[in-house]
Design an enzyme around this catalytic site. Structure first.
Site: not given
Length: 345
Positions: A101, A175, A309
């Site tokens: 991420h 998220h 996602e």
């Protein structure tokens, strides 16, 4: 339509978007974080259907990315590096030997410029951020805009736009952890999920795609006709076990710009329909969420929420058969994901 803006310490702002049906979306300019989504159940009772912290300051040190905007690249980059035009770029290894991420200083921890707007049939906030060349190891100056729009049809629309002055990877997503029981009254085991996908990405022990697309047929990854998440969580399947007894896998969509996933929760009657022009999504069932984590509706436990996602795949930086995420200077990044909330009688 109503938009409320609440100033917070440290130049943070909390925006509350409200439509004429009573639905609300609460979000921060810090990290583009969605803190709450209030939707009605079959009896009209408004409850929160995403996980968020009781103390907003906890988002500064959040290891779970609750509700956050993820970028430049969502997901894991193998061995924390990639190569473009024979130039190798080294990234922070913040997930074992891999890059997750976008590292510890990704978009989820940035302060975004916020432009709220109110219209006759929708209300929202447009966030802007300039990610400078070299930030977190990535090349190019990248201008990013993400618009959150709440409509009177109980739709939350996320529109993503970006441009760059150098070739660079870009894969944005949100998220949020959804739990349609409302106010986290139960886990997600009984959420019935339908996904328009024939293939998913096989993972290795580090949760990195191996490069193989596996057919969902005859496995706990076949959601084409609907399946309760609990079936996969409890399945005797090597891929489910690798992910910590659940899902943390990339699903390849059949076709873009169609209804891609539908979620139903029988107890509340709530439904969630997702539409997107993204090529796939990671579904994560919060397998590793900490027991006792203090959230706005109580103490968390594993399987308290499920993430959808929608994004390209960072595996494409090492595997040619995966959806491409490299953005060129002559291109514009334009993606949309729509979440429509409803009820079954």
């Amino acid at each position: 339509m109503v938009l409320e803006e609440e100033p917070l310490p440290g130049n943070w702002k909390l925006f509350k978007l409200k439509n004429q049906q009573g639905m609300e979306v609460h979000m921060l300019n810090y990290g583009g974080i969605i803190t709450k989504i209030l939707t009605p159940d079959r009896h009209g009772k408004l409850e929160n259907v995403v996980l968020g912290y009781r103390k907003l300051s906890d988002y500064e040190t959040d290891p779970y990315f609750l509700g956050a905007m993820i970028g430049r690249v969502a997901g894991r980059i193998k061995e924390a590096h990639f190569t473009i035009h024979e130039t190798r770029y080294e990234l922070e290894a913040n997930d074992g030997r891999n890059h997750l991420h976008s590292g510890s200083h990704g978009f989820h921890q940035m302060m975004w410029d916020a432009e709220p707007f109110e219209r006759e049939d929708n209300v929202g906030v447009k966030l802007r951020y300039l990610s400078k060349d070299g930030e977190n190891g990535y090349p190019g100056n990248v201008e990013v805009a993400v618009t959150y729009t709440l409509t009177n049809d109980n739709e939350l629309v996320l529109d993503y736009w970006a441009s760059t002055d150098q070739r660079t990877p870009l894969a944005l997503t949100n998220h949020s952890y959804f739990n349609l029981t409302g106010d986290m009254k139960g886990t997600i085991h009984d959420h019935l999920v339908k996904i328009d996908s024939q293939y998913f990405a096989e993972l290795d022990a580090d949760l990195i795609p191996t490069g193989r697309r596996l057919d969902v047929a005859g496995t706990p990854f076949d959601f084409n006709r609907g399946r309760k998440l609990g079936e996969g969580i409890a399945a005797d399947n090597a891929q489910n076990e690798l992910a910590g007894n659940g899902y943390d896998h990339y699903f390849f969509f059949h076709e873009p710009e169609q209804k891609k996933a539908v979620v139903k929760e029988e107890g509340s009657g709530r439904t969630l329909t997702m539409e997107t022009n993204q090529p796939g999504m990671v579904m994560y069932t919060s397998n590793n969420l900490e027991n006792g984590l203090v959230l706005s509706e109580g103490a968390a436990e594993p399987y308290s929420g499920v993430c959808f996602e929608t994004q390209g795949s960072p595996a494409s930086l090492h595997e040619k058969e995966f959806p491409r995420i490299v953005l060129d200077p002559e291109e514009e990044y334009q993606q949309r994901t729509l979440f429509r909330f409803g009820v079954d009688d």
